[in-house]
Design a protein around this motif. Structure first.
Motif, PDB file in Angstrom:
ATOM      1  N   MET A   1       0.856  -1.200   0.045  1.00  0.00           N
ATOM      2  CA  MET A   1       0.035  -0.025   0.104  1.00  0.00           C
ATOM      3  C   MET A   1       0.862   1.069  -0.097  1.00  0.00           C
ATOM      4  N   LYS A   2       0.456   2.295  -0.655  1.00  0.00           N
ATOM      5  CA  LYS A   2       1.321   3.671  -0.700  1.00  0.00           C
ATOM      6  C   LYS A   2       0.255   4.427  -0.485  1.00  0.00           C
ATOM      7  N   TYR A   3       0.697   5.425   0.703  1.00  0.00           N
ATOM      8  CA  TYR A   3      -0.335   6.575   1.117  1.00  0.00           C
ATOM      9  C   TYR A   3       0.549   7.948   0.561  1.00  0.00           C
ATOM     10  N   SER A   4      -0.339   8.909   0.156  1.00  0.00           N
ATOM     11  CA  SER A   4      -0.019  10.064  -0.290  1.00  0.00           C
ATOM     12  C   SER A   4      -0.522  11.259   0.684  1.00  0.00           C
ATOM     13  N   MET A   5       0.133  12.185   0.883  1.00  0.00           N
ATOM     14  CA  MET A   5      -0.302  13.171   1.699  1.00  0.00           C
ATOM     15  C   MET A   5      -1.033  14.149   1.047  1.00  0.00           C
ATOM     16  N   THR A   6      -2.374  14.508   1.610  1.00  0.00           N
ATOM     17  CA  THR A   6      -3.383  15.360   1.187  1.00  0.00           C
ATOM     18  C   THR A   6      -3.381  16.616   2.259  1.00  0.00           C
ATOM     19  N   GLU A   7      -3.973  17.584   1.858  1.00  0.00           N
ATOM     20  CA  GLU A   7      -4.203  18.774   2.524  1.00  0.00           C
ATOM     21  C   GLU A   7      -4.546  18.528   4.252  1.00  0.00           C
ATOM     22  N   HIS A   8      -5.342  17.357   4.351  1.00  0.00           N
ATOM     23  CA  HIS A   8      -5.919  17.218   5.714  1.00  0.00           C
ATOM     24  C   HIS A   8      -5.334  15.851   6.290  1.00  0.00           C
ATOM     25  N   GLY A   9      -4.559  14.975   5.637  1.00  0.00           N
ATOM     26  CA  GLY A   9      -4.227  13.644   5.954  1.00  0.00           C
ATOM     27  C   GLY A   9      -3.381  12.969   4.995  1.00  0.00           C
ATOM     28  N   PHE A  10      -3.736  11.764   4.799  1.00  0.00           N
ATOM     29  CA  PHE A  10      -3.321  10.828   3.871  1.00  0.00           C
ATOM     30  C   PHE A  10      -4.406  10.090   3.063  1.00  0.00           C
ATOM     31  N   ARG A  11      -4.343   9.530   1.870  1.00  0.00           N
ATOM     32  CA  ARG A  11      -5.043   9.042   0.918  1.00  0.00           C
ATOM     33  C   ARG A  11      -4.234   7.817   0.436  1.00  0.00           C
ATOM     34  N   THR A  12      -4.942   6.586   0.155  1.00  0.00           N
ATOM     35  CA  THR A  12      -4.498   5.696  -0.409  1.00  0.00           C
ATOM     36  C   THR A  12      -5.517   5.092  -1.463  1.00  0.00           C
ATOM     37  N   GLU A  13      -5.420   4.396  -2.444  1.00  0.00           N
ATOM     38  CA  GLU A  13      -6.120   3.714  -3.362  1.00  0.00           C
ATOM     39  C   GLU A  13      -6.284   2.220  -3.018  1.00  0.00           C
ATOM     40  N   THR A  14      -7.341   1.626  -2.992  1.00  0.00           N
ATOM     41  CA  THR A  14      -7.560   0.377  -2.874  1.00  0.00           C
ATOM     42  C   THR A  14      -8.473  -0.321  -3.656  1.00  0.00           C
ATOM     43  N   GLN A  15      -8.294  -1.466  -3.978  1.00  0.00           N
ATOM     44  CA  GLN A  15      -9.226  -2.218  -4.833  1.00  0.00           C
ATOM     45  C   GLN A  15     -10.728  -2.006  -4.673  1.00  0.00           C
ATOM     46  N   PHE A  16     -10.962  -1.312  -3.485  1.00  0.00           N
ATOM     47  CA  PHE A  16     -12.395  -1.091  -3.146  1.00  0.00           C
ATOM     48  C   PHE A  16     -12.733   0.360  -3.319  1.00  0.00           C
ATOM     49  N   GLY A  17     -11.656   1.225  -3.736  1.00  0.00           N
ATOM     50  CA  GLY A  17     -11.812   2.759  -3.797  1.00  0.00           C
ATOM     51  C   GLY A  17     -10.723   3.628  -2.907  1.00  0.00           C
ATOM     52  N   THR A  18     -11.087   4.722  -2.874  1.00  0.00           N
ATOM     53  CA  THR A  18     -10.123   5.723  -2.269  1.00  0.00           C
ATOM     54  C   THR A  18     -10.153   5.466  -0.660  1.00  0.00           C
ATOM     55  N   LEU A  19      -9.363   5.472   0.165  1.00  0.00           N
ATOM     56  CA  LEU A  19      -9.456   5.561   1.477  1.00  0.00           C
ATOM     57  C   LEU A  19      -8.550   6.928   1.847  1.00  0.00           C
ATOM     58  N   ASP A  20      -9.263   7.672   2.688  1.00  0.00           N
ATOM     59  CA  ASP A  20      -8.941   8.949   3.382  1.00  0.00           C
ATOM     60  C   ASP A  20      -8.804   8.762   4.830  1.00  0.00           C
ATOM     61  N   VAL A  21      -7.420   8.897   5.278  1.00  0.00           N
ATOM     62  CA  VAL A  21      -7.181   8.938   6.654  1.00  0.00           C
ATOM     63  C   VAL A  21      -6.932  10.191   7.124  1.00  0.00           C
ATOM     64  N   SER A  22      -7.280  10.718   8.219  1.00  0.00           N
ATOM     65  CA  SER A  22      -7.038  12.131   8.868  1.00  0.00           C
ATOM     66  C   SER A  22      -7.151  12.089  10.311  1.00  0.00           C
ATOM     67  N   ALA A  23      -6.584  12.719  10.863  1.00  0.00           N
ATOM     68  CA  ALA A  23      -6.627  12.966  12.764  1.00  0.00           C
ATOM     69  C   ALA A  23      -8.047  13.828  12.755  1.00  0.00           C
ATOM     70  N   ASN A  24      -8.619  14.347  11.832  1.00  0.00           N
ATOM     71  CA  ASN A  24      -9.804  15.243  11.549  1.00  0.00           C
ATOM     72  C   ASN A  24     -10.957  14.487  10.960  1.00  0.00           C
ATOM     73  N   ASP A  25     -12.004  14.152  11.886  1.00  0.00           N
ATOM     74  CA  ASP A  25     -13.009  13.290  11.286  1.00  0.00           C
ATOM     75  C   ASP A  25     -13.881  13.732  10.216  1.00  0.00           C
ATOM     76  N   GLU A  26     -13.591  14.918   9.633  1.00  0.00           N
ATOM     77  CA  GLU A  26     -14.377  15.664   8.857  1.00  0.00           C
ATOM     78  C   GLU A  26     -13.927  15.213   7.572  1.00  0.00           C
ATOM     79  N   TYR A  27     -12.528  14.709   7.515  1.00  0.00           N
ATOM     80  CA  TYR A  27     -11.723  14.381   6.247  1.00  0.00           C
ATOM     81  C   TYR A  27     -11.276  13.079   5.959  1.00  0.00           C
ATOM     82  N   GLY A  28     -11.960  12.365   6.773  1.00  0.00           N
ATOM     83  CA  GLY A  28     -11.466  10.822   6.306  1.00  0.00           C
ATOM     84  C   GLY A  28     -11.620  10.140   7.952  1.00  0.00           C
ATOM     85  N   PHE A  29     -11.401   8.762   7.634  1.00  0.00           N
ATOM     86  CA  PHE A  29     -11.262   7.754   8.898  1.00  0.00           C
ATOM     87  C   PHE A  29     -10.209   8.234   9.783  1.00  0.00           C
ATOM     88  N   ARG A  30     -10.620   8.109  11.134  1.00  0.00           N
ATOM     89  CA  ARG A  30      -9.405   8.610  11.995  1.00  0.00           C
ATOM     90  C   ARG A  30      -8.674   7.136  12.311  1.00  0.00           C
TER      91      ARG A  30
END
Length: 127
Positions: A1-30
């Motif tokens: 898996m490879k994660y790329s930095m975004t404005e509010h956290g990190f993002r990865t592409e999976t076979q099921f779609g985009t996964l956004d991870v963030s310390a702020n739950d407005e921008y992704g899963f914590r």
């Protein structure tokens, strides 16, 4: 898996779609939500397999996180999780202690955190 930095956290592409991870739950899963989900769903999947192998297939399993303690004095470290399984089906109650023992023994996520997070697993059976 490879994660790329975004404005509010990190993002990865999976076979099921985009996964956004963030310390702020407005921008992704914590991150803690993903960890708790991994532990809960791994346990549920193993529980299902154990019941199948014991010829007591579940019609349905729901998992509720009844207790989650994060220690604010240690970077909100997860210290305790209580998972409660509601199992619908024709399950032999007398076999459930062994089922739960095998579930805990064979869940890779529970085993990965066994000396750092107290994982309690309870259950109820419904028809």
């Amino acid at each position: 898996m490879k994660y790329s930095m975004t404005e509010h956290g990190f993002r990865t592409e999976t076979q099921f779609g985009t996964l956004d991870v963030s310390a702020n739950d407005e921008y992704g899963f914590r991150p803690y939500q993903l960890m708790v989900s991994s532990i809960a769903v791994c346990s549920g999947g193993v529980l299902r397999k154990v019941l199948d192998k014991m010829r007591m297939p579940a019609e349905d399993i729901t998992i509720e996180v009844k207790d989650l303690y994060r220690n604010p004095d240690e970077a909100d470290r997860i210290e305790r999780i209580h998972l409660h399984f509601t199992i619908k089906g024709d399950v032999n109650e007398s076999k459930m202690p062994r089922v739960m023992e095998l579930t805990k023994k064979n869940c890779s996520m529970v085993r990965s955190v066994e000396n750092s997070i107290d994982v309690k697993e309870t259950y109820e059976i419904t028809k």
